[in-house]
Design an enzyme around this catalytic site. Structure first.
Site, mmCIF file in Angstrom:
data_model
loop_
_atom_site.group_PDB
_atom_site.id
_atom_site.type_symbol
_atom_site.label_atom_id
_atom_site.label_comp_id
_atom_site.label_asym_id
_atom_site.label_seq_id
_atom_site.Cartn_x
_atom_site.Cartn_y
_atom_site.Cartn_z
ATOM 1 N N CYS A 113 -47.174 -14.285 6.410
ATOM 2 C CA CYS A 113 -46.206 -14.359 5.747
ATOM 3 C C CYS A 113 -45.512 -12.931 6.535
ATOM 4 O O CYS A 113 -43.951 -12.120 6.562
ATOM 5 C CB CYS A 113 -46.334 -13.579 3.946
ATOM 6 S SG CYS A 113 -46.791 -14.979 3.455
ATOM 7 N N HIS A 256 -41.646 -8.473 1.691
ATOM 8 C CA HIS A 256 -41.500 -9.713 1.956
ATOM 9 C C HIS A 256 -41.725 -10.218 0.537
ATOM 10 O O HIS A 256 -41.812 -9.649 -0.526
ATOM 11 C CB HIS A 256 -43.240 -10.203 2.556
ATOM 12 C CG HIS A 256 -43.640 -11.322 2.181
ATOM 13 N ND1 HIS A 256 -42.897 -12.153 3.069
ATOM 14 C CD2 HIS A 256 -44.686 -12.120 1.358
ATOM 15 C CE1 HIS A 256 -43.040 -13.560 1.888
ATOM 16 N NE2 HIS A 256 -44.389 -13.502 1.771
ATOM 17 N N ASN A 286 -40.962 -17.885 -1.618
ATOM 18 C CA ASN A 286 -41.837 -16.929 -0.983
ATOM 19 C C ASN A 286 -41.446 -17.789 0.041
ATOM 20 O O ASN A 286 -41.734 -18.986 0.339
ATOM 21 C CB ASN A 286 -42.998 -17.066 -1.375
ATOM 22 C CG ASN A 286 -44.402 -16.598 -0.337
ATOM 23 O OD1 ASN A 286 -43.605 -16.489 1.143
ATOM 24 N ND2 ASN A 286 -45.171 -16.126 -0.370
HETATM 25 O O1 UT7 Z 1 -46.872 -14.467 0.743
HETATM 26 C C1 UT7 Z 1 -48.160 -13.483 0.380
HETATM 27 C C2 UT7 Z 1 -49.197 -14.336 -0.365
HETATM 28 N N1 UT7 Z 1 -48.692 -14.727 -1.488
HETATM 29 C C3 UT7 Z 1 -48.481 -13.535 -2.443
HETATM 30 O O2 UT7 Z 1 -48.324 -12.853 -2.216
HETATM 31 C C4 UT7 Z 1 -48.645 -14.532 -4.160
HETATM 32 C C5 UT7 Z 1 -49.528 -13.585 -4.812
HETATM 33 N N2 UT7 Z 1 -50.123 -13.823 -5.938
HETATM 34 C C6 UT7 Z 1 -48.950 -13.736 -7.273
HETATM 35 O O3 UT7 Z 1 -47.839 -13.742 -6.919
HETATM 36 C C7 UT7 Z 1 -49.715 -14.394 -8.758
HETATM 37 O O4 UT7 Z 1 -50.965 -13.330 -8.604
HETATM 38 C C8 UT7 Z 1 -49.031 -15.769 -8.757
HETATM 39 C C9 UT7 Z 1 -47.731 -16.028 -8.661
HETATM 40 C C10 UT7 Z 1 -50.118 -16.589 -7.934
HETATM 41 C C11 UT7 Z 1 -50.292 -15.976 -9.629
HETATM 42 O O5 UT7 Z 1 -49.743 -15.550 -11.107
HETATM 43 P P1 UT7 Z 1 -50.815 -14.327 -12.476
HETATM 44 O O6 UT7 Z 1 -49.889 -13.563 -13.175
HETATM 45 O O7 UT7 Z 1 -52.460 -13.860 -11.394
HETATM 46 O O8 UT7 Z 1 -51.034 -15.350 -13.425
HETATM 47 P P2 UT7 Z 1 -53.334 -16.014 -12.827
HETATM 48 O O9 UT7 Z 1 -53.443 -16.713 -11.951
HETATM 49 O O10 UT7 Z 1 -53.742 -14.781 -13.433
HETATM 50 O O11 UT7 Z 1 -52.781 -17.144 -13.903
HETATM 51 C C12 UT7 Z 1 -52.848 -17.127 -15.773
HETATM 52 C C13 UT7 Z 1 -52.375 -18.601 -16.106
HETATM 53 C C14 UT7 Z 1 -53.808 -19.300 -15.829
HETATM 54 O O12 UT7 Z 1 -54.266 -20.286 -16.991
HETATM 55 P P3 UT7 Z 1 -55.187 -19.931 -17.987
HETATM 56 O O13 UT7 Z 1 -56.411 -19.522 -16.941
HETATM 57 O O14 UT7 Z 1 -55.204 -17.722 -18.631
HETATM 58 O O15 UT7 Z 1 -54.967 -20.234 -19.192
HETATM 59 C C15 UT7 Z 1 -53.227 -20.250 -14.513
HETATM 60 O O16 UT7 Z 1 -53.923 -21.555 -14.682
HETATM 61 O O17 UT7 Z 1 -51.763 -19.025 -15.490
HETATM 62 C C16 UT7 Z 1 -52.076 -20.312 -15.118
HETATM 63 N N3 UT7 Z 1 -50.852 -20.454 -13.904
HETATM 64 C C17 UT7 Z 1 -49.974 -21.719 -15.127
HETATM 65 N N4 UT7 Z 1 -48.969 -21.805 -16.151
HETATM 66 C C18 UT7 Z 1 -47.965 -22.794 -15.834
HETATM 67 C C19 UT7 Z 1 -51.268 -21.123 -12.933
HETATM 68 N N5 UT7 Z 1 -49.860 -21.194 -12.267
HETATM 69 C C20 UT7 Z 1 -48.726 -21.908 -14.062
HETATM 70 C C21 UT7 Z 1 -47.786 -22.546 -13.184
HETATM 71 N N6 UT7 Z 1 -47.126 -22.458 -14.656
HETATM 72 N N7 UT7 Z 1 -47.039 -22.926 -12.117
#
Ligand code: UT7
Length: 329
Positions: A113, A256, A286
């Site tokens: 990225c 980004h 993204n």
């Molecule tokens: O391009 C550069 C690289 N990429 C990035 O910069 C991305 C960086 N990371 C992020 O943007 C965030 O970490 C995400 C958007 C990927 C995830 O958000 P988060 O607030 O960190 O969520 P999480 O991974 O802590 O997940 C929270 C909950 C989990 O469920 P449990 O374990 O709490 O029951 C996940 O399984 O949300 C669940 N979850 C979803 N639920 C509904 C994960 N993806 C989804 C989804 N829909 N698409």
């Protein structure tokens, strides 16, 4: 010596995939995607549209904006990690598709990225130090839909396809130089938190690898989030300090477009008001190496930037890689 931006262009494929569409594909909701990422929709390339096709449309727009023809280019850099094929470089394929007949140099840049910022820096060096190179086309182009596991809700909601291009020209007038300051960084110790495991020498593509979807992007979201914010903030502060420019003097911060919450966290830490942070993550998701270029092209075409405005670009991605570029438009 210096460089100036003489044209920008961008392209996103016609097909739009909304959060509601994704609700039918994986266990997710518009509400979750919107509150956690700010993304509402993303563009997805057609099956027969490959990365160089996206790059071609963006490049044609940029050349037209610059008022030059393909043979006026002395070099092409394509930043991408979803290249057409491993060999030859997508930049060579783009050169052929654009109809550049002058045999200008072409190579690809892989910094995920952060690729566009890395490519701008390399182009800046080449334009400044090689008297035979006066104009370069810098492109960020990704068909991320090709490396997304459409059954993995933790990643498939995040990414979109698109391309953006910038034409850079060398100038002898230092007042015109758009590169005010710049810094790039990387930390390979975190290479495992954002990766595509299969398809290289470490894990050749086999039927088994494909069955396990190891050709798709794998990401540790929370760890990536934390490192993204910290490194982009530090990089921006360094770019401002090196230039002796304060954040108040910056017209636009263009990060980004990974996630609205990341953009907001970076802006808060830099004390940049949100209304001066350019965002289109809601419409494109993204798009990796294309994302900052998609912003710049919208800003240029919408006349949101005027000559002399400070614009601070910052990126972060797999590698890990990051960087910041302070431009004077
Ligand atoms: O391009 C550069 C690289 N990429 C990035 O910069 C991305 C960086 N990371 C992020 O943007 C965030 O970490 C995400 C958007 C990927 C995830 O958000 P988060 O607030 O960190 O969520 P999480 O991974 O802590 O997940 C929270 C909950 C989990 O469920 P449990 O374990 O709490 O029951 C996940 O399984 O949300 C669940 N979850 C979803 N639920 C509904 C994960 N993806 C989804 C989804 N829909 N698409």
């Amino acid at each position: 010596m210096g460089i100036r931006i003489i044209g920008t262009g961008s392209y996103t494929p016609e097909k739009v995939l909304t959060n509601q569409d994704l609700e039918k594909m994986v266990e997710t909701s518009d509400e979750w995607i919107t509150t956690r990422t700010g993304i509402k929709e993303r563009h997805i390339a057609a099956d027969n549209q490959i990365t160089s096709d996206l790059a071609l449309e963006a490049s044609k727009n940029a050349l037209e904006a610059a008022g030059i023809g393909p043979d006026d280019l002395d070099g092409i850099i394509v930043a991408s990690f979803t290249v057409d094929q491993l060999l030859p470089a997508t930049s060579c394929i783009l050169q052929q598709k654009l109809g550049v007949s002058n045999k200008c140099l072409c190579f690809d840049m892989q910094a995920a990225c952060s690729g566009l910022l890395y490519a701008i820096n390399v182009a800046d060096s080449m334009l400044n130090f090689n008297p035979g190179i006066n104009r370069m086309l810098v492109v960020g182009a990704e068909k991320l839909s090709s490396i997304v596991d459409w059954t993995d809700r933790t990643t498939c909601v995040l990414f979109g396809d698109g391309a953006a291009a910038i034409v850079l020209e060398s100038t002898n007038d230092t007042d015109e130089d758009c590169m005010v300051s710049s810094n790039l960084g990387a930390d390979g110790n975190y290479s495992n938190i954002l990766q595509i495991p299969a398809g290289g020498t470490a894990m050749p593509m086999t039927k088994d690898a494909l069955d396990q979807k190891l050709n798709c992007i794998k990401m540790e979201g929370q760890e990536t989030f934390k490192l993204a914010v910290g490194n982009m903030v530090a990089s921006c502060k360094k770019a401002l300090d090196d230039a002796g420019v304060t954040i108040d003097q910056v017209k636009w911060l263009v990060p980004h477009q990974a996630n609205y919450r990341i953009l907001k966290a970076v802006a808060t830490r830099l004390k940049m008001p949100e209304e001066r942070v350019y965002m289109n993550v809601d419409r494109f998701g993204n798009t990796s190496a294309a994302s900052i270029g998609l912003c710049l092209d919208e800003m240029a075409r919408g006349e949101l930037v005027q000559r002399g405005d400070y614009v601070l670009l910052t990126a972060f991605g797999g590698g890990l890689t990051w960087g910041a570029v302070l431009l004077r438009w």
